[in-house]
Scaffold this motif. Structure first.
Motif, PDB file in Angstrom:
ATOM      1  N   GLY A 169       0.787  -1.222   0.000  1.00 36.59           N
ATOM      2  CA  GLY A 169       0.000   0.000   0.000  1.00 36.59           C
ATOM      3  C   GLY A 169       0.817   1.268   0.000  1.00 36.59           C
ATOM      4  N   GLY A 170       2.055   1.192  -0.351  1.00 34.54           N
ATOM      5  CA  GLY A 170       2.866   2.391  -0.469  1.00 34.54           C
ATOM      6  C   GLY A 170       3.471   2.890   0.821  1.00 34.54           C
ATOM      7  N   GLY A 171       3.264   2.195   1.943  1.00 37.86           N
ATOM      8  CA  GLY A 171       3.844   2.623   3.200  1.00 37.86           C
ATOM      9  C   GLY A 171       5.312   2.247   3.302  1.00 37.86           C
ATOM     10  N   LEU A 172       5.956   2.813   4.304  1.00 36.64           N
ATOM     11  CA  LEU A 172       7.365   2.524   4.558  1.00 36.64           C
ATOM     12  C   LEU A 172       7.509   1.246   5.367  1.00 36.64           C
ATOM     13  CD1 LEU A 172       8.551   6.040   5.783  1.00 36.64           C
ATOM     14  CD2 LEU A 172       8.956   5.039   3.539  1.00 36.64           C
ATOM     15  N   ASP A 173       8.570   0.485   5.111  1.00 31.38           N
ATOM     16  CA  ASP A 173       8.886  -0.619   6.007  1.00 31.38           C
ATOM     17  C   ASP A 173       9.760  -0.049   7.132  1.00 31.38           C
ATOM     18  OD1 ASP A 173      11.514  -0.434   5.044  1.00 31.38           O
ATOM     19  OD2 ASP A 173      11.285  -2.125   3.696  1.00 31.38           O
ATOM     20  N   PRO A 174       9.957  -0.797   8.229  1.00 38.22           N
ATOM     21  CA  PRO A 174      10.717  -0.240   9.354  1.00 38.22           C
ATOM     22  C   PRO A 174      12.128   0.230   8.988  1.00 38.22           C
ATOM     23  CG  PRO A 174       9.500  -2.156  10.078  1.00 38.22           C
ATOM     24  CD  PRO A 174       9.335  -2.077   8.582  1.00 38.22           C
ATOM     25  N   GLN A 175      12.828  -0.491   8.116  1.00 39.87           N
ATOM     26  CA  GLN A 175      14.185  -0.092   7.750  1.00 39.87           C
ATOM     27  C   GLN A 175      14.185   1.232   6.980  1.00 39.87           C
ATOM     28  OE1 GLN A 175      12.907  -3.215   7.273  1.00 39.87           O
ATOM     29  NE2 GLN A 175      14.062  -4.257   8.872  1.00 39.87           N
ATOM     30  N   ALA A 176      13.246   1.387   6.066  1.00 39.86           N
ATOM     31  CA  ALA A 176      13.150   2.643   5.313  1.00 39.86           C
ATOM     32  C   ALA A 176      12.772   3.796   6.237  1.00 39.86           C
ATOM     33  CB  ALA A 176      12.123   2.500   4.188  1.00 39.86           C
ATOM     34  N   MET A 177      11.962   3.499   7.247  1.00 39.89           N
ATOM     35  CA  MET A 177      11.579   4.538   8.205  1.00 39.89           C
ATOM     36  C   MET A 177      12.791   5.008   9.000  1.00 39.89           C
ATOM     37  SD  MET A 177       8.638   4.361  11.089  1.00 39.89           S
ATOM     38  CE  MET A 177       8.770   5.301  12.594  1.00 39.89           C
ATOM     39  N   VAL A 178      13.617   4.072   9.446  1.00 36.33           N
ATOM     40  CA  VAL A 178      14.819   4.435  10.195  1.00 36.33           C
ATOM     41  C   VAL A 178      15.740   5.295   9.336  1.00 36.33           C
ATOM     42  CG1 VAL A 178      16.941   3.520  11.243  1.00 36.33           C
ATOM     43  CG2 VAL A 178      14.741   2.478  11.769  1.00 36.33           C
TER      44      VAL A 178
ATOM     45  N   ARG B 186      18.485  10.196   8.139  1.00 34.45           N
ATOM     46  CA  ARG B 186      19.048  11.008   7.062  1.00 34.45           C
ATOM     47  C   ARG B 186      18.350  12.346   6.876  1.00 34.45           C
ATOM     48  NH1 ARG B 186      19.876   6.228   2.601  1.00 34.45           N
ATOM     49  NH2 ARG B 186      21.557   5.177   3.717  1.00 34.45           N
ATOM     50  N   GLU B 187      17.026  12.342   7.044  1.00 29.26           N
ATOM     51  CA  GLU B 187      16.268  13.555   6.747  1.00 29.26           C
ATOM     52  C   GLU B 187      15.551  14.136   7.957  1.00 29.26           C
ATOM     53  OE1 GLU B 187      14.045  13.520   3.081  1.00 29.26           O
ATOM     54  OE2 GLU B 187      15.160  11.766   2.387  1.00 29.26           O
ATOM     55  N   LYS B 188      15.855  13.613   9.134  1.00 24.56           N
ATOM     56  CA  LYS B 188      15.263  14.116  10.384  1.00 24.56           C
ATOM     57  C   LYS B 188      13.741  14.150  10.322  1.00 24.56           C
ATOM     58  CE  LYS B 188      19.386  14.918  11.945  1.00 24.56           C
ATOM     59  NZ  LYS B 188      20.086  13.677  12.157  1.00 24.56           N
ATOM     60  N   ALA B 189      13.163  13.039   9.908  1.00 25.30           N
ATOM     61  CA  ALA B 189      11.702  12.939   9.802  1.00 25.30           C
ATOM     62  C   ALA B 189      11.050  13.063  11.172  1.00 25.30           C
ATOM     63  CB  ALA B 189      11.317  11.605   9.164  1.00 25.30           C
ATOM     64  N   VAL B 190       9.881  13.656  11.195  1.00 23.59           N
ATOM     65  CA  VAL B 190       9.080  13.771  12.408  1.00 23.59           C
ATOM     66  C   VAL B 190       8.158  12.560  12.448  1.00 23.59           C
ATOM     67  CG1 VAL B 190       7.335  15.144  13.610  1.00 23.59           C
ATOM     68  CG2 VAL B 190       9.150  16.285  12.323  1.00 23.59           C
ATOM     69  N   VAL B 191       8.185  11.833  13.571  1.00 19.06           N
ATOM     70  CA  VAL B 191       7.342  10.642  13.729  1.00 19.06           C
ATOM     71  C   VAL B 191       6.144  11.010  14.585  1.00 19.06           C
ATOM     72  CG1 VAL B 191       7.234   8.254  14.523  1.00 19.06           C
ATOM     73  CG2 VAL B 191       9.362   9.147  13.535  1.00 19.06           C
ATOM     74  N   ILE B 192       4.961  10.785  14.032  1.00 21.24           N
ATOM     75  CA  ILE B 192       3.721  11.105  14.741  1.00 21.24           C
ATOM     76  C   ILE B 192       2.900   9.836  14.886  1.00 21.24           C
ATOM     77  CG2 ILE B 192       1.573  12.411  14.659  1.00 21.24           C
ATOM     78  CD1 ILE B 192       3.113  14.657  13.374  1.00 21.24           C
ATOM     79  N   ASP B 193       2.604   9.488  16.141  1.00 23.94           N
ATOM     80  CA  ASP B 193       1.779   8.322  16.452  1.00 23.94           C
ATOM     81  C   ASP B 193       0.338   8.796  16.529  1.00 23.94           C
ATOM     82  OD1 ASP B 193       0.360   6.234  17.888  1.00 23.94           O
ATOM     83  OD2 ASP B 193       2.339   5.429  18.387  1.00 23.94           O
ATOM     84  N   VAL B 194      -0.520   8.254  15.667  1.00 19.01           N
ATOM     85  CA  VAL B 194      -1.911   8.705  15.596  1.00 19.01           C
ATOM     86  C   VAL B 194      -2.859   7.850  16.431  1.00 19.01           C
ATOM     87  CG1 VAL B 194      -1.628   9.867  13.385  1.00 19.01           C
ATOM     88  CG2 VAL B 194      -2.312   7.464  13.419  1.00 19.01           C
ATOM     89  N   CYS B 195      -2.304   7.040  17.329  1.00 24.45           N
ATOM     90  CA  CYS B 195      -3.121   6.234  18.236  1.00 24.45           C
ATOM     91  C   CYS B 195      -3.733   7.115  19.326  1.00 24.45           C
ATOM     92  CB  CYS B 195      -2.267   5.155  18.900  1.00 24.45           C
ATOM     93  SG  CYS B 195      -1.661   3.914  17.759  1.00 24.45           S
TER      94      CYS B 195
END
Length: 133
Positions: A29-38, A43-52
């Motif tokens: 479905g086009g989402g990231l796998d855990p390795q790509a997320m890391v 590398r790009e200082k992504a902001v992680v938002i938990d929507v739970c």
């Protein structure tokens, strides 16, 4: 045409194997796998938002994630992430809510919004670190 009629089993096996090869791509479905997320986080200082919901978030989440329930993403995301070119990764328990949150973020103009495919379960299954609030 004669060839197809005489070799229908060969054709059926070819179609079945092609479908089997496409299934992982279709399910992801086009989402990231855990390795790509890391990689995106490092590398790009992504902001992680938990929507739970807050109670789910307190039981465990990705280290450094901010909690913003799905119902509040539309209203509060622009306050939390001012630069719309910053990579944003949405996370939930299994990936369904985070996919919707990523879609909402893209509608708000965050062109680099992603979802963790498989959610926190995939993160834990990949032996990635979590923390409790």
């Amino acid at each position: 045409m004669n060839f197809l009629l005489e070799n229908w089993m060969l054709l059926a096996m070819t179609l079945a194997s092609g479908l089997a090869l496409l299934m992982p791509v279709l399910k992801k479905g086009g989402g990231l796998d855990p390795q790509a997320m890391v990689q995106l986080m490092n590398r790009e200082k992504a902001v992680v938002i938990d929507v739970c919901e807050p109670d789910e978030f307190s039981r465990g989440h990705v280290i450094g994630a901010k909690n913003l329930p799905l119902a509040q993403v539309n209203d509060k995301l622009p306050q939390w992430v001012k630069n719309k070119s910053t990579p944003v990764i949405m996370v939930c328990q299994v990936g369904a809510r985070s996919s919707r949150a990523a879609a909402v973020a893209r509608k708000l103009g965050y062109e680099n919004a992603h979802s963790l495919s498989g959610g926190l379960r995939a993160w834990v299954a990949a032996s990635m670190p979590t923390e409790k609030a």
